[in-house]
Enzyme design. Sequence first.
Site, PDB file in Angstrom:
ATOM      1  N   HIS A   1       7.693  -3.461  -6.176  1.00 31.52           N
ATOM      2  CA  HIS A   1       6.784  -2.909  -5.370  1.00 31.52           C
ATOM      3  C   HIS A   1       5.689  -3.571  -5.405  1.00 31.52           C
ATOM      4  O   HIS A   1       4.397  -4.258  -4.621  1.00 31.52           O
ATOM      5  CB  HIS A   1       6.100  -1.618  -4.574  1.00 31.52           C
ATOM      6  CG  HIS A   1       7.518  -0.840  -4.856  1.00 31.52           C
ATOM      7  ND1 HIS A   1       8.526  -1.138  -2.983  1.00 31.52           N
ATOM      8  CD2 HIS A   1       8.562   0.383  -5.433  1.00 31.52           C
ATOM      9  CE1 HIS A   1       9.187  -0.353  -3.360  1.00 31.52           C
ATOM     10  NE2 HIS A   1       9.047   0.561  -4.264  1.00 31.52           N
TER      11      HIS A   1
ATOM     12  N   HIS B   1      -2.282  -2.237 -11.281  1.00 29.17           N
ATOM     13  CA  HIS B   1      -0.976  -2.672 -10.314  1.00 29.17           C
ATOM     14  C   HIS B   1      -1.814  -3.931  -9.175  1.00 29.17           C
ATOM     15  O   HIS B   1      -3.614  -3.558  -9.087  1.00 29.17           O
ATOM     16  CB  HIS B   1      -0.391  -2.269  -9.618  1.00 29.17           C
ATOM     17  CG  HIS B   1      -0.665  -1.174  -8.972  1.00 29.17           C
ATOM     18  ND1 HIS B   1      -1.499   0.428  -9.619  1.00 29.17           N
ATOM     19  CD2 HIS B   1      -0.980  -1.360  -7.394  1.00 29.17           C
ATOM     20  CE1 HIS B   1      -1.245   1.049  -8.864  1.00 29.17           C
ATOM     21  NE2 HIS B   1      -1.634   0.695  -7.242  1.00 29.17           N
TER      22      HIS B   1
ATOM     23  N   HIS C   1      -2.304  -5.195  -5.119  1.00 29.83           N
ATOM     24  CA  HIS C   1      -1.916  -5.659  -3.302  1.00 29.83           C
ATOM     25  C   HIS C   1      -2.508  -6.354  -3.086  1.00 29.83           C
ATOM     26  O   HIS C   1      -3.245  -6.916  -2.338  1.00 29.83           O
ATOM     27  CB  HIS C   1      -2.462  -4.371  -2.372  1.00 29.83           C
ATOM     28  CG  HIS C   1      -1.585  -2.409  -3.560  1.00 29.83           C
ATOM     29  ND1 HIS C   1      -0.631  -2.380  -2.332  1.00 29.83           N
ATOM     30  CD2 HIS C   1      -2.364  -1.740  -4.510  1.00 29.83           C
ATOM     31  CE1 HIS C   1      -0.464  -0.883  -3.794  1.00 29.83           C
ATOM     32  NE2 HIS C   1      -1.209  -1.214  -4.286  1.00 29.83           N
TER      33      HIS C   1
ATOM     34  N   HIS D   1      -5.522  -1.982  -8.499  1.00 30.20           N
ATOM     35  CA  HIS D   1      -6.158  -0.158  -8.160  1.00 30.20           C
ATOM     36  C   HIS D   1      -5.671  -0.262 -10.166  1.00 30.20           C
ATOM     37  O   HIS D   1      -4.553  -0.546 -10.541  1.00 30.20           O
ATOM     38  CB  HIS D   1      -5.254   0.483  -8.107  1.00 30.20           C
ATOM     39  CG  HIS D   1      -5.262   0.138  -6.252  1.00 30.20           C
ATOM     40  ND1 HIS D   1      -4.125   0.842  -5.775  1.00 30.20           N
ATOM     41  CD2 HIS D   1      -6.366   0.268  -5.744  1.00 30.20           C
ATOM     42  CE1 HIS D   1      -4.792   0.362  -4.366  1.00 30.20           C
ATOM     43  NE2 HIS D   1      -6.237  -0.126  -4.180  1.00 30.20           N
TER      44      HIS D   1
END
Length: 245
Positions: free
Chosen positions: A85, A110, A112, A129
């Site tokens: 993910h 992590h 995005h 984040h």
Amino acid sequence: MKGKMLFAAILATSFTISAAEHAHWGYEGQEDPAHWGKLSPDFSLCETGKNQSPINIHGALKTTHHGKLELAFKLGRQQIVNNGHTIQINVSEGNTLELDDDNFVLQQFHFHSPSENEIDGKQFPLEAHFVFKDKDGALAVVALMFEEGKANTQLAQAWQQMPTAVDQTAVLNKPVDIKALLPKEFHFYRFSGSLTTPPCSEGVSWIVIDKPVSASAEQISQFRSVIHHVNNRPVQPLNGRIIID
């Protein structure tokens, strides 16, 4: 009778945990964010929640009582993980956030791409984040935006060992200096929100740094090529929430 009820409760709890663990979700097709709420009963808040993240940050309420944000970081062992993910970096102890007289400890950070949160309708090519947790399990997330520009030296250290296969991990030869990764001076926005991935649990304290840092086009492209797809949840309705500036 009490024994039977206890067994039933344990069985129900086990089933719930098992269902959550085995419910697949993603960012494409029938498992994308628009379908998360229907993939498992445990993910229902992704559809019904009223305080969901991410959001478009606009119309923030300026206040002199912003609350102090005290961050302390310590270089230590870090493990980089490709979980399918995102790319996540697990950290050792010693990284803390003090917010509203509560002490939070950094668990992991992590990424995005593109960004999940927006600032005045602007979406950034990459967002980090930093997930903190207090002793009672409450979560606080510090969000950092990246804009395309010069190469980021701290990202470069991690990206050299970025796992290309799902469930692949590596211990970073040189840990990311989180203090050096953040802007030297910044303001921040605060709001109450949720996890941006299933189960979309609410009650998360969000702190979004207003000043982006840079990452090169190559660094952004490398992340996207490893993840193979965008991994951002679209912005969610505010539903009357107040954003503090």
